[in-house]
Write a protein that holds these residues in place. Sequence first.
Motif, PDB file in Angstrom:
ATOM      1  N   PRO A 252       0.809  -1.224   0.000  1.00  0.00           N
ATOM      2  CA  PRO A 252       0.000   0.000   0.000  1.00  0.00           C
ATOM      3  C   PRO A 252       0.842   1.275   0.000  1.00  0.00           C
ATOM      4  CG  PRO A 252      -0.869  -1.578   1.579  1.00  0.00           C
ATOM      5  CD  PRO A 252       0.456  -2.106   1.128  1.00  0.00           C
ATOM      6  N   LEU A 253       1.978   1.239   0.694  1.00  0.00           N
ATOM      7  CA  LEU A 253       2.843   2.422   0.713  1.00  0.00           C
ATOM      8  C   LEU A 253       3.526   2.617  -0.635  1.00  0.00           C
ATOM      9  CD1 LEU A 253       4.414   2.074   4.276  1.00  0.00           C
ATOM     10  CD2 LEU A 253       2.635   3.664   3.519  1.00  0.00           C
ATOM     11  N   LEU A 254       3.917   1.535  -1.279  1.00  0.00           N
ATOM     12  CA  LEU A 254       4.487   1.628  -2.621  1.00  0.00           C
ATOM     13  C   LEU A 254       3.474   2.272  -3.566  1.00  0.00           C
ATOM     14  CD1 LEU A 254       6.792   0.849  -4.606  1.00  0.00           C
ATOM     15  CD2 LEU A 254       5.600  -1.316  -4.953  1.00  0.00           C
ATOM     16  N   GLN A 255       2.218   1.897  -3.439  1.00  0.00           N
ATOM     17  CA  GLN A 255       1.176   2.482  -4.281  1.00  0.00           C
ATOM     18  C   GLN A 255       0.990   3.964  -3.980  1.00  0.00           C
ATOM     19  OE1 GLN A 255      -1.984  -0.237  -3.216  1.00  0.00           O
ATOM     20  NE2 GLN A 255      -1.698  -1.467  -5.072  1.00  0.00           N
ATOM     21  N   LYS A 256       1.048   4.336  -2.704  1.00  0.00           N
ATOM     22  CA  LYS A 256       0.871   5.741  -2.334  1.00  0.00           C
ATOM     23  C   LYS A 256       2.034   6.610  -2.793  1.00  0.00           C
ATOM     24  CE  LYS A 256      -2.122   4.869   1.648  1.00  0.00           C
ATOM     25  NZ  LYS A 256      -2.293   4.963   3.123  1.00  0.00           N
ATOM     26  N   SER A 257       3.210   6.007  -2.946  1.00  0.00           N
ATOM     27  CA  SER A 257       4.371   6.786  -3.399  1.00  0.00           C
ATOM     28  C   SER A 257       4.220   7.251  -4.836  1.00  0.00           C
ATOM     29  CB  SER A 257       5.641   5.944  -3.275  1.00  0.00           C
ATOM     30  OG  SER A 257       5.693   4.941  -4.286  1.00  0.00           O
ATOM     31  N   GLU A 258       3.403   6.505  -5.615  1.00  0.00           N
ATOM     32  CA  GLU A 258       3.117   6.832  -7.020  1.00  0.00           C
ATOM     33  C   GLU A 258       4.356   6.790  -7.907  1.00  0.00           C
ATOM     34  OE1 GLU A 258       0.951  10.499  -7.163  1.00  0.00           O
ATOM     35  OE2 GLU A 258      -0.894   9.569  -6.407  1.00  0.00           O
ATOM     36  N   ILE A 259       5.365   6.043  -7.504  1.00  0.00           N
ATOM     37  CA  ILE A 259       6.507   5.897  -8.408  1.00  0.00           C
ATOM     38  C   ILE A 259       6.112   4.944  -9.532  1.00  0.00           C
ATOM     39  CG2 ILE A 259       8.199   6.385  -6.600  1.00  0.00           C
ATOM     40  CD1 ILE A 259       8.786   3.389  -6.449  1.00  0.00           C
ATOM     41  N   PRO A 260       6.619   5.153 -10.732  1.00  0.00           N
ATOM     42  CA  PRO A 260       6.207   4.314 -11.866  1.00  0.00           C
ATOM     43  C   PRO A 260       6.464   2.825 -11.638  1.00  0.00           C
ATOM     44  CG  PRO A 260       7.417   6.241 -12.642  1.00  0.00           C
ATOM     45  CD  PRO A 260       7.535   6.225 -11.145  1.00  0.00           C
ATOM     46  N   GLU A 261       7.534   2.513 -10.901  1.00  0.00           N
ATOM     47  CA  GLU A 261       7.886   1.110 -10.676  1.00  0.00           C
ATOM     48  C   GLU A 261       6.824   0.366  -9.860  1.00  0.00           C
ATOM     49  OE1 GLU A 261      11.651   3.448 -11.276  1.00  0.00           O
ATOM     50  OE2 GLU A 261       9.770   3.691 -10.174  1.00  0.00           O
ATOM     51  N   GLY A 262       5.947   1.112  -9.174  1.00  0.00           N
ATOM     52  CA  GLY A 262       4.931   0.478  -8.361  1.00  0.00           C
ATOM     53  C   GLY A 262       3.683   0.087  -9.124  1.00  0.00           C
ATOM     54  N   ASN A 263       3.561   0.570 -10.373  1.00  0.00           N
ATOM     55  CA  ASN A 263       2.368   0.269 -11.160  1.00  0.00           C
ATOM     56  C   ASN A 263       2.316  -1.219 -11.535  1.00  0.00           C
ATOM     57  OD1 ASN A 263       1.511   2.940 -11.137  1.00  0.00           O
ATOM     58  ND2 ASN A 263       2.612   3.447 -13.015  1.00  0.00           N
ATOM     59  N   GLY A 264       1.152  -1.793 -11.428  1.00  0.00           N
ATOM     60  CA  GLY A 264       0.962  -3.170 -11.863  1.00  0.00           C
ATOM     61  C   GLY A 264       1.158  -4.207 -10.791  1.00  0.00           C
ATOM     62  N   TYR A 265       1.666  -3.801  -9.612  1.00  0.00           N
ATOM     63  CA  TYR A 265       1.863  -4.778  -8.546  1.00  0.00           C
ATOM     64  C   TYR A 265       0.572  -4.983  -7.750  1.00  0.00           C
ATOM     65  CZ  TYR A 265       6.896  -5.058  -9.150  1.00  0.00           C
ATOM     66  OH  TYR A 265       8.145  -5.290  -9.653  1.00  0.00           O
ATOM     67  N   GLY A 266       0.268  -6.232  -7.496  1.00  0.00           N
ATOM     68  CA  GLY A 266      -0.899  -6.559  -6.684  1.00  0.00           C
ATOM     69  C   GLY A 266      -0.528  -7.542  -5.600  1.00  0.00           C
ATOM     70  N   GLY A 267      -1.333  -7.588  -4.574  1.00  0.00           N
ATOM     71  CA  GLY A 267      -1.078  -8.497  -3.473  1.00  0.00           C
ATOM     72  C   GLY A 267      -1.861  -9.784  -3.627  1.00  0.00           C
ATOM     73  N   PHE A 268      -1.182 -10.902  -3.525  1.00  0.00           N
ATOM     74  CA  PHE A 268      -1.834 -12.216  -3.560  1.00  0.00           C
ATOM     75  C   PHE A 268      -1.460 -12.906  -2.269  1.00  0.00           C
ATOM     76  CE2 PHE A 268      -2.513 -16.594  -5.126  1.00  0.00           C
ATOM     77  CZ  PHE A 268      -3.789 -16.431  -5.632  1.00  0.00           C
ATOM     78  N   PRO A 269      -2.216 -12.692  -1.202  1.00  0.00           N
ATOM     79  CA  PRO A 269      -1.790 -13.136   0.130  1.00  0.00           C
ATOM     80  C   PRO A 269      -1.930 -14.637   0.342  1.00  0.00           C
ATOM     81  CG  PRO A 269      -3.949 -12.150   0.255  1.00  0.00           C
ATOM     82  CD  PRO A 269      -3.517 -12.020  -1.186  1.00  0.00           C
ATOM     83  N   VAL A 270      -0.812 -15.287   0.460  1.00  0.00           N
ATOM     84  CA  VAL A 270      -0.767 -16.723   0.709  1.00  0.00           C
ATOM     85  C   VAL A 270      -0.213 -16.950   2.113  1.00  0.00           C
ATOM     86  CG1 VAL A 270       0.146 -18.939  -0.030  1.00  0.00           C
ATOM     87  CG2 VAL A 270      -0.375 -17.183  -1.730  1.00  0.00           C
ATOM     88  N   GLY A 271      -1.005 -17.522   2.959  1.00  0.00           N
ATOM     89  CA  GLY A 271      -0.560 -17.821   4.306  1.00  0.00           C
ATOM     90  C   GLY A 271       0.041 -19.212   4.378  1.00  0.00           C
ATOM     91  N   GLY A 272       0.837 -19.460   5.383  1.00  0.00           N
ATOM     92  CA  GLY A 272       1.448 -20.773   5.563  1.00  0.00           C
ATOM     93  C   GLY A 272       0.963 -21.426   6.840  1.00  0.00           C
ATOM     94  N   ILE A 273       0.700 -22.719   6.789  1.00  0.00           N
ATOM     95  CA  ILE A 273       0.296 -23.484   7.966  1.00  0.00           C
ATOM     96  C   ILE A 273       1.310 -24.608   8.175  1.00  0.00           C
ATOM     97  CG2 ILE A 273      -1.508 -24.925   8.989  1.00  0.00           C
ATOM     98  CD1 ILE A 273      -3.509 -23.465   7.186  1.00  0.00           C
ATOM     99  N   TRP A 274       1.756 -24.773   9.407  1.00  0.00           N
ATOM    100  CA  TRP A 274       2.762 -25.779   9.733  1.00  0.00           C
ATOM    101  C   TRP A 274       2.244 -26.706  10.822  1.00  0.00           C
ATOM    102  CZ3 TRP A 274       7.695 -25.922   7.529  1.00  0.00           C
ATOM    103  CH2 TRP A 274       8.017 -24.836   6.706  1.00  0.00           C
TER     104      TRP A 274
END
Length: 401
Positions: A252-274
């Motif tokens: 979210p902070l990368l998106q708020k920075s509005e730098i071009p390199e941040g465009n196109g990134y999305g979060g795909f949250p994968v949790g781990g169970i052990w």
Amino acid sequence: MIGDHAVKQPDVALVGAGIMSATLAVCLKELEPALYIEMFETLDGAALESSDAWNNAGTGHAANCELNYTPERSDGSIDISEALKVNVEFDLSRQLWSYLVKQRAIADPQSFIHPIPHMSFVHGADNVAFLAKRFAAMSAHHCYEGMEYTEDKRKLGEWTPLVMEGRATDEQVAATRIITGADVDYGSLTRSLMGYLGGMKGFAVHYAHRVTGISREPDGRWRLDLKDTKSGDVRSTTAKFVFLGAGGGALPLLQKSEIPEGNGYGGFPVGGIWLRCDDPQINKRHHAKVYGKASVGSPPMSVPHLDTRVIGGKHSILFGPYAGFSTKFLKHGSWLDLFLSIRPSNIGPLLAVARDNFDLTKYLIGQVLQSSRHRFAALQEYYPEAKPTDWHSRSRDSACR
């Protein structure tokens, strides 16, 4: 706040108090002691998210045993280039830690690192043939000097008795072992580094401070908007350089920075169970990190491993990972993290995950729907005589993939 009182705008601002920010801060202060560095952490202490010892496997990823780093080429040969790259990077980390021990920045190396053999274990004729070729390629390089290979069940029983006991006598198995592997408690290491930094002039850490916004100033500095999560007070500061070391919270902070390199990134949250075993009578019989090979069609992240962990002086065994799904980007995050991160620029990439990574999507759905009985059956492929009463499940951090 811990460290120097903030009397001026920092040269460097670090978001997150985990292993990445702590390591970067130490390196910067060693190279340029005059730098003024401030760190901001949402939680009440350091290393409480991904860097916490129970939230990662502690392998350090030295590429000794992780089979996904050594793919088989179309001609049948083994490509070890990625493994060598990872191995060298981890060796550089060990050199840094050795330097910091000599500098007395880390009082006791046994507080965070212990020698644990790293093993790769496979079964079935095809997998045994793969491992033999992998061993030949890796052992020929000096980075893997001392690596051993065997198909002898008696020898394997000496290396890892829990893995071999109760196994079918006609099952074809093989393993490699390298005794220079390690188990790393990144939580303890982070806290040691933070203690070292706290005694330095020109460093300050602010716990219970959430970075709510980041933007570029006309003079080129970065403005960070901050909120004290205890008092509710808000303020801002500026820095020449900002490092986002906040794990899943960095997106979210990368998106708020509005730098071009941040465009196109999305979060795909994968949790781990052990699955975790704390029985000392069982744990004393397993002294290794044993990595297997992912099933056909499964992604590399599904590689199973039976890990010795040494945390706070106590030995445990972890087995996993089993994938889970969460809309949180961090264990202490919000259930709205995924939805709030969606932007017009990343809708396409998010949809492409399902379209272009069918194996991953299928795997995740299957993992989420797994029963505890199915999870335990996976453990018994690596520890045939495991008993359900000796194990309990533990969730790991979410990760933006």
